[in-house]
Enzyme design. Structure first.
Site, PDB file in Angstrom:
ATOM      1  N   PRO A   1       0.895  -5.708   5.066  1.00 54.48           N
ATOM      2  CG  PRO A   1      -0.154  -4.537   6.793  1.00 54.48           C
ATOM      3  CD  PRO A   1       0.060  -4.525   5.304  1.00 54.48           C
TER       4      PRO A   1
ATOM      5  CG  ASP B   1      -4.058  -5.804   3.825  1.00 52.47           C
ATOM      6  OD1 ASP B   1      -3.617  -5.435   4.937  1.00 52.47           O
ATOM      7  OD2 ASP B   1      -4.056  -5.094   2.808  1.00 52.47           O
ATOM      8  CG  HIS B   2      -3.096  -8.114  10.730  1.00 51.44           C
ATOM      9  ND1 HIS B   2      -4.144  -7.658  11.493  1.00 51.44           N
ATOM     10  CD2 HIS B   2      -2.548  -9.133  11.432  1.00 51.44           C
ATOM     11  CE1 HIS B   2      -4.210  -8.343  12.624  1.00 51.44           C
ATOM     12  NE2 HIS B   2      -3.256  -9.263  12.603  1.00 51.44           N
ATOM     13  NE  ARG B   3      -2.702  -2.601   4.347  1.00 54.41           N
ATOM     14  CZ  ARG B   3      -2.380  -2.211   3.129  1.00 54.41           C
ATOM     15  NH1 ARG B   3      -1.853  -1.012   2.950  1.00 54.41           N
ATOM     16  NH2 ARG B   3      -2.564  -3.002   2.094  1.00 54.41           N
ATOM     17  CB  VAL B   4      -8.592  -5.374   5.218  1.00 53.74           C
ATOM     18  CG1 VAL B   4     -10.065  -5.531   4.879  1.00 53.74           C
ATOM     19  CG2 VAL B   4      -7.952  -4.306   4.345  1.00 53.74           C
TER      20      VAL B   4
END
Ligand code: CAO
Length: 338
Positions: free
Chosen positions: A132, A310-313
């Site tokens: 994402p 990376d929007h998860r990170v």
């Protein structure tokens, strides 16, 4: 805080790059190490295939290229994969790729894909689908830096190292990675307890345009090198990439990638993250722009930066801070010393 994401039930490359098909499609060679040549190991690595799961057909149980291909094909044809591909509500619900006879519309020429293009296509598709990613744009005022670069290059015109903008950007990125360590990480979603792997080293990949396609050589320990050395190494690695002479080791281990198309043009673009890295910086062409200084417009040389993260990170605030910090460093490289 790492965010848990729902991974499709279908066999899909994981965040770590391993292909993890269901057990039914996976004849594991129990208790033994797979027997395969270095080139087959490299091929399996590129595809994210665990060689111990591949049924070998070669002499002395050696894994052949056809075995790896058959394994991947088999994994993609399992009910779970088909279900995900055809739309069960759990997969991506994608339409099949259109199969078109283009000769109906006019003459065509069929050009085979290069090996590099085939490999990068697989990696890019996985990274595009699974991460994402969001791209953040920033302008860096490099008026003073470019004047300094030109001055140094003029002073050492005869035989000295030519300092490139890319080398300064690498230096600034290394400094930003120290300040924002989450950008120098990889996300491990396979572990029972998902975690970030924070790297204590700083290897920087840079995209190189070659006749065969895109390659990403890696400068090791870039944070410990001066701008002149970075410029030399970039030049050498880019030349090797273009000549098809990069070793596998010279393309591995990057913490962060820079994709500079500034020598060619562009005002901004959204680069695709090179997994398992968590961010990539796209660099476009510098242009002279009028910048308001509070009382008048001043002509300033502006370098467009496009950071995909990376929007998860990293969330948007962190990504914007990182990008703004890189821009601040490029506006005044003395800050790298701080
Ligand atoms: N703005 C304006 N000019 C720039 C620039 C920028 N951001 N960056 C470089 N230039 C200029 C350089 O100053 C140089 O001009 P001079 O010779 O007059 O100094 C000229 O462009 C050529 O630079 P270069 O391309 O030889 O060197 P580089 O360090 O900029 O780039 C490399 C090296 C390997 C990054 C480049 O050759 C390349 O392959 N770029 C394409 C990368 C790519 O394909 N990215 C997309 C991948 S998909 O995400």
């Amino acid at each position: 805080m790492p965010i848990a994401i729902a991974v499709p039930a279908a066999p899909a490359p994981s965040a770590s790059g391993d292909f993890a098909p269901p057990a039914a499609a996976a004849p594991r060679i129990s208790g033994s190490k797979a027997h395969a040549s270095p080139s087959m190991r490299a091929y399996a690595r590129e595809l994210g295939v665990d060689l111990t799961r591949v049924a070998a057909s070669g002499p002395k149980n050696r894994v052949m290229r056809e075995d790896i291909n058959a394994f991947v094909k088999g994994a993609l044809q399992t009910p779970a994969a088909v279900q995900a591909a055809t739309g069960s509500g759990t997969g991506l619900d994608l339409l099949p790729w259109p199969k078109i006879d283009f000769t109906k519309f006019g003459d065509i020429e069929r050009k085979p894909l290069s090996r590099i293009r085939k490999l990068s296509a697989a990696n890019l598709s996985r990274n595009w689908v699974m991460i994402p990613a969001v791209t953040y744009h920033e302008d860096a005022d490099v008026t003073d830096l470019e004047a300094f670069r030109q001055q140094i290059n003029a002073e050492q015109a005869r035989g000295g190292t030519k300092l490139t903008m890319l080398a300064f950007i690498i230096k600034a990125v290394c400094s930003a990675l120290k300040k924002f360590p989450d950008f120098n990480s990889s996300i491990d979603l396979q572990a029972e307890e998902p975690a970030l792997i924070l790297k204590q080293y700083c290897h920087i990949g840079f995209a190189a345009d070659t006749p065969g396609g895109l390659m990403v050589p890696v400068i090791r320990d870039a944070d410990r090198k001066g701008v002149a050395q970075l410029a030399v190494e970039c030049g050498e690695l880019a030349a090797k990439a273009r000549d098809g002479k990069l070793s596998a080791a010279e393309m591995q281990g990057a913490c962060f990638t820079i994709s500079s198309v500034g020598g060619l043009g562009g005002t901004g673009f959204a680069p695709i993250i090179n997994a398992p890295e968590v961010a990539i910086l796209g660099v476009s062409r510098t242009t002279m722009k009028p910048v308001w200084d509070g009382s008048a417009f001043q002509p300033r040389l502006i370098l467009p930066l496009s950071l995909t993260a990376d929007h998860r990170v990293v969330d948007g605030a962190a990504a914007t801070r990182f990008n703004a910090h890189v821009a601040t460093l490029l506006a005044d490289m003395r800050r790298v010393l701080m």
